[in-house]
Enzyme design. Sequence first.
Site, short mmCIF file in Angstrom:
data_model
loop_
_atom_site.label_atom_id
_atom_site.label_comp_id
_atom_site.label_asym_id
_atom_site.label_seq_id
_atom_site.Cartn_x
_atom_site.Cartn_y
_atom_site.Cartn_z
N GLY A 30 58.20 14.38 41.49
CA GLY A 30 59.43 14.85 42.13
C GLY A 30 59.38 16.26 42.71
O GLY A 30 58.46 16.65 43.43
N TYR A 184 73.59 16.00 29.31
CA TYR A 184 72.81 16.51 30.45
C TYR A 184 73.50 17.73 31.06
O TYR A 184 72.85 18.77 31.29
CB TYR A 184 72.61 15.42 31.51
CG TYR A 184 71.80 15.89 32.71
CD1 TYR A 184 70.44 16.17 32.59
CD2 TYR A 184 72.38 16.05 33.97
CE1 TYR A 184 69.69 16.61 33.68
CE2 TYR A 184 71.64 16.48 35.07
CZ TYR A 184 70.29 16.75 34.92
OH TYR A 184 69.56 17.19 36.00
N1 LIG Z 1 66.52 15.07 41.49
C1 LIG Z 1 67.74 15.59 41.47
O1 LIG Z 1 68.62 15.17 42.21
C2 LIG Z 1 68.04 16.73 40.55
C3 LIG Z 1 69.35 17.24 40.57
C4 LIG Z 1 69.64 18.33 39.77
C5 LIG Z 1 68.68 18.90 38.97
N2 LIG Z 1 67.41 18.35 38.96
C6 LIG Z 1 66.42 18.99 38.09
O2 LIG Z 1 65.19 19.11 38.76
C7 LIG Z 1 64.12 19.14 37.81
C8 LIG Z 1 63.00 18.23 38.28
O3 LIG Z 1 63.46 16.89 38.26
P1 LIG Z 1 63.01 15.79 39.31
O4 LIG Z 1 64.21 15.39 40.05
O5 LIG Z 1 61.81 16.23 40.04
O6 LIG Z 1 62.65 14.58 38.31
P2 LIG Z 1 61.29 13.83 37.97
O7 LIG Z 1 60.66 13.31 39.20
O8 LIG Z 1 61.66 12.84 36.91
O9 LIG Z 1 60.40 14.97 37.34
C9 LIG Z 1 60.67 15.49 36.08
C10 LIG Z 1 59.43 16.11 35.52
O10 LIG Z 1 59.72 16.62 34.20
C11 LIG Z 1 58.74 16.11 33.31
N3 LIG Z 1 59.21 15.98 31.94
C12 LIG Z 1 60.18 15.19 31.45
N4 LIG Z 1 60.25 15.30 30.12
C13 LIG Z 1 59.31 16.20 29.74
C14 LIG Z 1 58.86 16.73 28.51
N5 LIG Z 1 59.40 16.34 27.33
N6 LIG Z 1 57.86 17.63 28.51
C15 LIG Z 1 57.29 18.02 29.66
N7 LIG Z 1 57.63 17.55 30.85
C16 LIG Z 1 58.64 16.64 30.91
C17 LIG Z 1 58.39 14.75 33.88
O11 LIG Z 1 57.17 14.29 33.30
P3 LIG Z 1 56.87 12.71 33.14
O12 LIG Z 1 56.31 12.27 34.45
O13 LIG Z 1 55.90 12.67 32.02
O14 LIG Z 1 58.18 12.04 32.82
C18 LIG Z 1 58.29 15.09 35.34
O15 LIG Z 1 57.07 15.71 35.64
C19 LIG Z 1 64.73 18.75 36.47
O16 LIG Z 1 64.94 19.91 35.69
C20 LIG Z 1 66.09 18.16 36.85
O17 LIG Z 1 67.05 18.30 35.83
C21 LIG Z 1 67.08 17.29 39.74
#
Ligand SMILES: NC(=O)c1ccc[n+]([C@@H]2O[C@H](COP(=O)([O-])OP(=O)(O)OC[C@H]3O[C@@H](n4cnc5c(N)ncnc54)[C@H](OP(=O)(O)O)[C@@H]3O)[C@@H](O)[C@H]2O)c1
Length: 317
Positions: A30, A184
Amino acid sequence: MATKTNSPFTANDIPSQQGRRVLITGANSGIGYETALELARRGAEIILPARSLDKANEAIKRIRREVPSASLTPGILDLASLASVRAFAASIAERLPGRSLDLLINNAGVMSVPQRELTVDGYERQFATNYLGPFLLTSLLYPQMKQERGTRIVTVASGVSNQGKIEFDNLQSERVYKPMFGAYSQSKLADLIFQLELQRRLTAAGSPILSTGAHPGYAITNLQTSGPAGASPLSFRIMEMILKPLASQDAHHGALPTLFAATSSAATSGGYYGPSGFQELKGHPVPAKIAPAAKDLNLANRLWTETERLTGATFTF
Ligand SMILES: NC(=O)c1ccc[n+]([C@@H]2O[C@H](COP(=O)([O-])OP(=O)(O)OC[C@H]3O[C@@H](n4cnc5c(N)ncnc54)[C@H](OP(=O)(O)O)[C@@H]3O)[C@@H](O)[C@H]2O)c1
């Protein structure tokens, strides 16, 4: 390179990262992956820990397909385990020659785990992964960060922090568990409070390090499926059906607020950035709305003290 103020920030505006050492969590997927890719294009040396070495190496392979010369180091880090955070930080302290980190990006996160789950430390999974783990990691890596202008700690929060509430009698959702607009949103409000309080403490200590933050709006990544695993609340699924076609963006655009907070000379001390469009769901990076609760200094102090107690972390500024 100075960021132009009246044209939207894009990846082309990222200044050279040659000679800069970056550590980014959650870079195998992501927004984190896109952030790492763009920083690699600009010459940063990147440490990218993931939950397994295979995941980290897979991301490295993908980045190298785009940037063959990229300097990338894998690592193992499970933010939901305080022992894993400590072991990873110790490995970094061993590997790096003292103060040599220029940029730490606390990006990894998990959203809307359907049923309340406890970590090995007995904490609620979202609060632990999104907030407690990054807090401890930052405290442990802080002695490795260069004490100079240009050094930054970036925390990725969420627009959902506006719906968040810090409930000291329900931090681990022990009283009631609401996956999205409960656990969350609380964890993401805690991230924003941490980012702002960290800046106050850095400033008070006379440190030149900036604590900045970002949220990606609504970016299509694994986040919507990895935590909820298809079992997100009905209200969330309805909201998703309506918003996804109208107001979402891809992971590359979702990464731009983080890249702005991490690299732009226009990012300010304590600055928090998100997308410019409707409800900050998509668009180019601009200063984002900060929830009133995130500006409450008593709340910030109390949360900091409680977090030190829960994690055993101590910052030595
Ligand atoms: N996408 C959105 O619309 C959105 C909106 C608001 C905020 N965010 C924030 O953006 C950030 C990135 O999210 P994303 O959207 O890119 O989601 P994503 O594609 O699911 O990426 C999340 C990343 O965090 C890792 N992760 C999860 N649990 C973990 C753990 N226990 N220890 C270490 N790493 C862990 C995942 O690893 P695995 O591959 O092993 O699961 C993955 O690399 C997050 O903090 C999220 O809350 C995203």
